[in-house]
Design a protein around this motif. Sequence first.
Motif, mmCIF file in Angstrom:
data_model
loop_
_atom_site.group_PDB
_atom_site.id
_atom_site.type_symbol
_atom_site.label_atom_id
_atom_site.label_comp_id
_atom_site.label_asym_id
_atom_site.label_seq_id
_atom_site.Cartn_x
_atom_site.Cartn_y
_atom_site.Cartn_z
ATOM 1 N N SER A 132 26.734 37.356 33.022
ATOM 2 C CA SER A 132 27.693 37.866 32.052
ATOM 3 C C SER A 132 27.004 38.915 31.193
ATOM 4 C CB SER A 132 28.199 36.721 31.174
ATOM 5 O OG SER A 132 29.015 37.221 30.163
ATOM 6 N N GLY A 191 34.672 32.276 35.798
ATOM 7 C CA GLY A 191 35.297 33.472 36.335
ATOM 8 C C GLY A 191 35.136 33.652 37.830
ATOM 9 N N LYS A 192 34.123 33.001 38.416
ATOM 10 C CA LYS A 192 33.897 33.198 39.858
ATOM 11 C C LYS A 192 34.008 31.924 40.677
ATOM 12 C CE LYS A 192 28.903 32.934 39.446
ATOM 13 N NZ LYS A 192 27.651 33.616 39.469
ATOM 14 N N LYS A 238 37.920 29.795 40.797
ATOM 15 C CA LYS A 238 37.737 30.751 39.700
ATOM 16 C C LYS A 238 38.982 30.695 38.820
ATOM 17 C CE LYS A 238 39.040 34.601 42.668
ATOM 18 N NZ LYS A 238 38.638 35.893 43.194
ATOM 19 N N PHE A 239 38.761 30.717 37.521
ATOM 20 C CA PHE A 239 39.856 30.618 36.561
ATOM 21 C C PHE A 239 40.163 31.974 35.941
ATOM 22 C CE2 PHE A 239 38.676 26.197 36.939
ATOM 23 C CZ PHE A 239 39.920 25.583 36.997
ATOM 24 N N THR A 240 40.432 32.939 36.801
ATOM 25 C CA THR A 240 40.762 34.278 36.313
ATOM 26 C C THR A 240 42.172 34.319 35.739
ATOM 27 O OG1 THR A 240 41.324 34.891 38.587
ATOM 28 C CG2 THR A 240 39.129 35.501 37.791
ATOM 29 N N ASN A 241 42.936 33.234 35.897
ATOM 30 C CA ASN A 241 44.249 33.143 35.258
ATOM 31 C C ASN A 241 44.109 32.942 33.751
ATOM 32 O OD1 ASN A 241 43.190 30.517 36.045
ATOM 33 N ND2 ASN A 241 45.084 29.651 35.259
ATOM 34 N N SER A 274 42.497 33.890 30.037
ATOM 35 C CA SER A 274 41.981 35.079 29.357
ATOM 36 C C SER A 274 40.481 34.906 29.118
ATOM 37 C CB SER A 274 42.695 35.271 28.015
ATOM 38 O OG SER A 274 42.307 34.249 27.101
ATOM 39 N N GLU A 275 39.811 35.990 28.803
ATOM 40 C CA GLU A 275 38.378 35.895 28.482
ATOM 41 C C GLU A 275 38.166 34.961 27.299
ATOM 42 O OE1 GLU A 275 36.011 39.369 28.132
ATOM 43 O OE2 GLU A 275 36.564 40.099 30.121
ATOM 44 N N ARG A 301 38.331 31.422 28.460
ATOM 45 C CA ARG A 301 37.141 31.037 29.234
ATOM 46 C C ARG A 301 35.930 30.849 28.326
ATOM 47 N NH1 ARG A 301 38.756 35.166 33.032
ATOM 48 N NH2 ARG A 301 36.783 36.227 32.702
#
Length: 125
Positions: free
Chosen positions: A22, A89-90, A99-102, A104-105, A108
């Motif tokens: 990151s 994220g990956k 990955k929990f790209t659903n 928001s940052e 996360r």
Amino acid sequence: MNGGRRLVALGCALAGAGAFASTVKPPKRSPALVEQGKATYGIFCVSCHGERGSGDGSVAPTLNPRPRNFATERFKQGETVGQIFATLGKGVPGTAMVKFTNLSEEERWALAWYVLELKGAKPRP
């Protein structure tokens, strides 16, 4: 391989290695952020990792490998808040950890801080 080509190859290798880290500075840990992470954990993580992060959620017995026990097991992809954020994220290949790209940052980051709470470790940025 000549010197110039070696430098290019080394640069590509180093750039690729850094792609998984990151590069964004984590937000400062706060009680509100940890609470937000706890709420997100209750929605997306509890069924696998369990209420206390012991890897004993309702679907855990059906998963191979079983979900990680945050308090006692090593984190394969690192245990700093930035590394946990990156893992969220990956995902983790070869496991049910998607990955929990659903999310928001911000969600996360909050979740990463909460996972560190469950680990019971002194949070490290």
